[in-house]
Write a protein that holds these residues in place. Structure first.
Motif: not given
Length: 303
Positions: A169-177, A194-198, A200-212
């Motif tokens: 995600f960071l590699a693909v969305a680096w510039r807009p992020l 901006v909303r899509l990037v935001n 995506g970031l929150i979804i990944l935070v949730a995914m990592v939180s659940v996985t961990a």
């Protein structure tokens, strides 16, 4: 040495994968002044995870993610209801809803029969890192033995995959992020989604939180989203070096905390058991304290 691989290095690797995944995303939360978003997400997902476990009877990744997503949607709806009908400001509404949902998740978990699965209030907070050992890894030959490799704790490949997704995600969305992080107004004017990037970031935070969640619990997830990036921010004012510092601090906390929780504490107090997750979070906090005291970019330091 091979026994050390299975009983010590595997839990350290699991903790490091969780810590690095959280720290990578946490850099952008810190820069956006949304550090407590990780705390909020860790609170909100708990009732969803418990509900998914009750319905499926397993700790599989997909049901956990779906349960967490449902809990997040419920939280968003509840916040809006409290804000509109209670006529309170958004921050207060969020605080009430997040606390209430987390408390409900704890109560629900206490009333749930988990059978032989290690999933209770203690594991929800502190994780289960000490028991995530690779008993088949007592010989170096186990590294090339398919049967032995199949006995590796499932949390290891799950967290490895989560880290791959985060890096992708960071590699693909680096510039807009990056643009939306430092100047969201310019980003919107330049056509950056901006909303899509935001989202995506929150979804990944949730995914990592659940996985961990199952492996390291809520405490490490919260600590790693905030402490390593905040400490890294005091070491440099450039983004890429900050990310590198945060990864280093995350690995230091995971490895140092796990070792300190075992042999390290025993050197001072015999027979005392210390939570690995708690010690990892403590090491992360001490790292942040030292960076705040001696970091070259701390407030008031000379450039």
């Amino acid at each position: 040495m091979a026994l050390y691989l299975g009983l010590t290095l595997v839990p350290i690797l699991i903790g490091s994968l969780a810590a690095v995944s959280c720290a990578l995303l946490g850099n952008f939360l810190v820069l956006r002044r949304q550090s407590l978003m990780g705390d909020a997400i860790s609170h909100v997902v708990l009732p969803g995870i418990v509900a998914a476990f009750v319905l499926t009877g397993s700790m599989s990744a997909i049901p956990m993610l779906l349960g967490a997503a449902a809990a997040a949607l419920l939280a968003a709806a509840m916040i809006e209801i409290v804000r509109v009908y209670g006529k309170v400001e958004p921050g207060a509404a969020m605080g009430v809803v997040f606390t209430a949902l987390f408390a409900f998740g704890i109560v629900l978990l206490e009333q749930t029969d988990t059978g032989s699965i290690h999933f209770d209030v203690e594991h929800a907070l502190y994780g289960n890192l000490e028991s995530l050992v690779w008993l088949a890894g007592i010989e170096w030959a186990a590294l090339i033995d398919p049967i032995a490799l199949s006995d590796i704790p499932p949390q290891l490949p799950r967290l490895a995959m989560a880290l791959v997704v985060v890096v992708g995600f960071l590699a693909v969305a680096w510039r807009p992020l990056v643009i939306s992080t430092f100047d969201p107004t310019f980003a919107a004017a330049a056509g950056v989604p901006v909303r899509l990037v935001n989202a995506g970031l929150i979804i990944l935070v949730a995914m990592v939180s659940v996985t961990a969640f199952e492996a390291v619990g809520a405490i490490i997830a919260i600590a790693m989203l905030i402490c390593p990036p905040a400490a890294a921010r005091m070491m440099t004012d450039r983004l890429l070096p900050q990310i590198a510092w945060s990864v280093a601090f995350a690995i230091l906390a995971a490895a140092g905390g796990y070792v300190a929780a075992g042999a390290g504490v025993a050197l001072f107090v015999e027979g005392v058991a210390v939570s690995a997750a708690g010690m990892i979070a403590t090491v992360a906090g001490v790292t942040l304290l030292l960076a705040a005291a001696f970091g070259p970019r701390r407030k008031g330091a000379k450039a």
